[in-house]
Design a protein around this motif. Sequence first.
Motif, PDB file in Angstrom:
ATOM      1  N   GLY A  86       6.794   0.934 -21.078  1.00  0.00           N
ATOM      2  CA  GLY A  86       7.221   0.291 -20.048  1.00  0.00           C
ATOM      3  C   GLY A  86       8.573  -0.328 -20.237  1.00  0.00           C
ATOM      4  O   GLY A  86       9.588  -0.355 -19.375  1.00  0.00           O
ATOM      5  N   GLU A 125      -4.361  -3.325 -17.728  1.00  0.00           N
ATOM      6  CA  GLU A 125      -3.246  -4.077 -18.220  1.00  0.00           C
ATOM      7  C   GLU A 125      -3.660  -5.718 -18.842  1.00  0.00           C
ATOM      8  O   GLU A 125      -3.426  -6.206 -19.850  1.00  0.00           O
ATOM      9  N   ARG A 146      -4.517  -5.810 -22.431  1.00  0.00           N
ATOM     10  CA  ARG A 146      -3.652  -5.248 -23.037  1.00  0.00           C
ATOM     11  C   ARG A 146      -3.517  -5.608 -24.728  1.00  0.00           C
ATOM     12  O   ARG A 146      -2.943  -4.772 -25.740  1.00  0.00           O
ATOM     13  N   GLU A 167       4.279   2.093 -15.313  1.00  0.00           N
ATOM     14  CA  GLU A 167       4.381   0.643 -14.369  1.00  0.00           C
ATOM     15  C   GLU A 167       3.806   1.020 -12.890  1.00  0.00           C
ATOM     16  O   GLU A 167       4.101   2.160 -12.462  1.00  0.00           O
TER      17      GLU A 167
HETATM   18 MG    MG Z   1       3.147  -0.625 -20.176  1.00  0.00          MG
END
Ligand code: MG
Length: 346
Positions: free
Chosen positions: A79, A179, A182, A325
Amino acid sequence: PGASYGVLPRPCRALVLLNPQSGAGRALEDFQAVVQPMLADADITPTVFVTERPHHAQEKVQDEDLSQWDVLVVMSGDGLLHEVLNGLMERPDWEQALQTPLCILPGGSGNALAASINYYAGNDHVAKKKLLTNCTFILCKGLHAPMDLVSLSTASGKRFFSFLGFGWGFIADVDIDSEKYRRLGNARFTLGTLQCLVRLRIYQGRLSYLPAAPPADTLLVPLGQPVPPHWVVVPEEEFVCVYAIYQSHLGTNLLMAPAARLHDGCIHLFYVRAGISRVALLKIFLAMGRGTHLELNCPHLHCVPVRAFRLEPRGSAGVMTVDGEALACEPVQGQIHGRMCRVVTG
Ligand code: MG
Ligand code: ADP
């Protein structure tokens, strides 16, 4: 092509853009413990810029005097490199700015480019600190080579540059839904895959592409027949997943396009048609760990090398991803631009 390879000067001035929140949140610690001592031995002087928020790195490289730096190092996931790349593209001198070698050091939870470069270098498959050590060693050696980029434009007028992949459907869902995990590092994708399998959905849309290598005689058809359409329109309009990848790895443990290379001039377009069973889809993802998913000969899985593609989703449900993303779901098209930037590689 040999002449297109370069080597970093010594001493070497490196601007390191580091996201302290990436991955499990240990990027700064790992940088100091693993990376810094190796760079010192290799006569590479790092100046660390710690990002404080999204788009901070993008803004930093947009008006940075790049003559101060021999290499821009990104210590984060994919990202942050996506941000840096797009920041460079927003500069009036983008063409020259893209000649500054970029380097990725895996600090995130999604480190697909780092895993790809480790693979292109012929190294064994490794993850975590070992992958970071391998990538730092590659930086210490200092070879850099051209890398292809893909430009993507959307119906609402947005334009992005992308080095890794574009996704819609299953893989994009896993990427964005996971996400929140993470902190688990790369394991977030395993958990996300299992969760998304439970509520497997179908996405409707039209997918078209320009094949990368049409046979030479496609210019000619028998007289009296309509000329062949330049692009292929996929007849089915129901998908579980569309993923256009231009590196070998989708994640540290996912070898999606074993044949992909940094500058092969090719987008590897994967799509999974609706009708696939959960078990078959799970088998594909398990096989992708070793890059053997295409050998399963699953009738729902397609892979075509292309130069350009267009995806027209019916409706706006779901998410799309660029380099991992999130992107709002809308019609999008992209094309490959060969050897557009430079990246440190083994
Ligand atoms: Mg990422
Ligand atoms: P990961 O692989 O863990 O997702 P990424 O490099 O992809 O790591 O970074 C994820 C997101 O974090 C990017 O969208 C980036 O804009 C954002 N980001 C960068 N710096 C910060 C920061 N200091 N705090 C929070 N988010 C940040």
